[in-house]
Enzyme design. Sequence first.
Site, PDB file in Angstrom:
ATOM      1  N   LYS A  57       0.843  -1.203   0.000  1.00 58.85           N
ATOM      2  CA  LYS A  57       0.000   0.000   0.000  1.00 58.85           C
ATOM      3  C   LYS A  57       0.874   1.246   0.000  1.00 58.85           C
ATOM      4  CE  LYS A  57      -3.922  -2.158   2.263  1.00 58.85           C
ATOM      5  NZ  LYS A  57      -4.483  -2.599   3.537  1.00 58.85           N
ATOM      6  N   GLN A  97      -4.993  -1.294   9.633  1.00 58.24           N
ATOM      7  CA  GLN A  97      -4.944  -2.645   9.071  1.00 58.24           C
ATOM      8  C   GLN A  97      -5.618  -3.636  10.030  1.00 58.24           C
ATOM      9  OE1 GLN A  97      -3.536  -3.438   5.959  1.00 58.24           O
ATOM     10  NE2 GLN A  97      -4.442  -5.450   6.326  1.00 58.24           N
ATOM     11  N   ASP A 119     -11.523   3.274   4.076  1.00 58.85           N
ATOM     12  CA  ASP A 119     -11.954   1.873   3.983  1.00 58.85           C
ATOM     13  C   ASP A 119     -13.479   1.772   3.836  1.00 58.85           C
ATOM     14  OD1 ASP A 119     -10.091  -0.161   3.889  1.00 58.85           O
ATOM     15  OD2 ASP A 119      -9.675  -0.117   6.037  1.00 58.85           O
TER      16      ASP A 119
END
Length: 296
Positions: free
Chosen positions: A54, A98, A121
């Site tokens: 990422k 995460q 997200d």
Amino acid sequence: MAAKLIDGKAFSQSLRGKIATAVACLKHEHNVTPGLAVVLVGEDPASQIYVKNKARQTVEAGMLSFEHKLPATTSEAELLSLIEELNADAAVHGILVQLPLPAHIAEKAVIESIAPCKDVDGFHPENVGQVASGEGGVVPCTPLGSLMLIKDALGDLSGKTAVVIGRSNIVGKPMAQLLLANNCTVTIAHSRTRDIASVARAADIIVAAVGRPEMIKGDWIKPGACVIDVGINRVDKLDGTGHRVVGDVAFSEASEVAGNITPVPGGVGPMTIACLLANTYLAACRSVGATAVDIF
Ligand code: NDP
């Protein structure tokens, strides 16, 4: 193999190219560089690889990457305090924590602490509600990437039957919402669904998000259907030399029946990171009131 392969790797590369151009334009016109903060708690090897990828792709797209690697012993209060700082930091437009988190930290509290406008997200209840009611909101990356692949393969989805296998908050449910918003007739199957094979066989579109290696067999698929395999499962190699990654779909038999199919790896996976970058770009645009370039 009868099915046409859906190349998520190539598609995501092209999407990342469009995002990089849009980011350069935003910098030029509004003097703002999108920034993505990624928070990793603990040393889970798979999560470490995701976070590294990422960060690399964020920088390649011309954005700023802020990595926060915290030890597994970090308390929930310490994590919440970092998120509060990131919420207040004007250089940070997107925050990703995460998952999974260590067991002593409540995921729900963490997700809800992220400012909805920085929740790239799309897991915050405010964004979940907006996406469900069709009022905008941040769309979760994996379902968004899957939808893009489906639309690229099939064009207009109106009137098509879709079966989503799996009902998690991060994949199955939002995926079903997006297909519904695109005028599909949607069924959500899960672990209590009876005769799941015949439910799946009725679908023009199957999205498999189960987490069970090669569960969806060739004879579950209607001839010509579009099959999107979200699953990422590590299985031992038969010769005992490590592991390989397989999806939730038995790829070789399914590809004899399907019309279009994503491989694993190289299908949905690369789209997830590209959509994360897209969501960060969109968040940066919103933060300065800039009109976003149409990257989708
Ligand atoms: P979850 O474990 O949260 O959800 C799995 C879902 O599958 C549940 O709804 C469960 O049903 C259902 N399920 C489990 N077993 C069966 C069964 N035998 N028959 C029918 N349904 C079943 O997983 P996620 O949604 O988070 O992830 C799913 C997969 O996608 C995983 O392999 C994950 O690694 C992968 N993934 C891939 C991403 C990518 O970028 N490509 C991103 C995110 C996830 P029930 O609710 O009834 O228990």
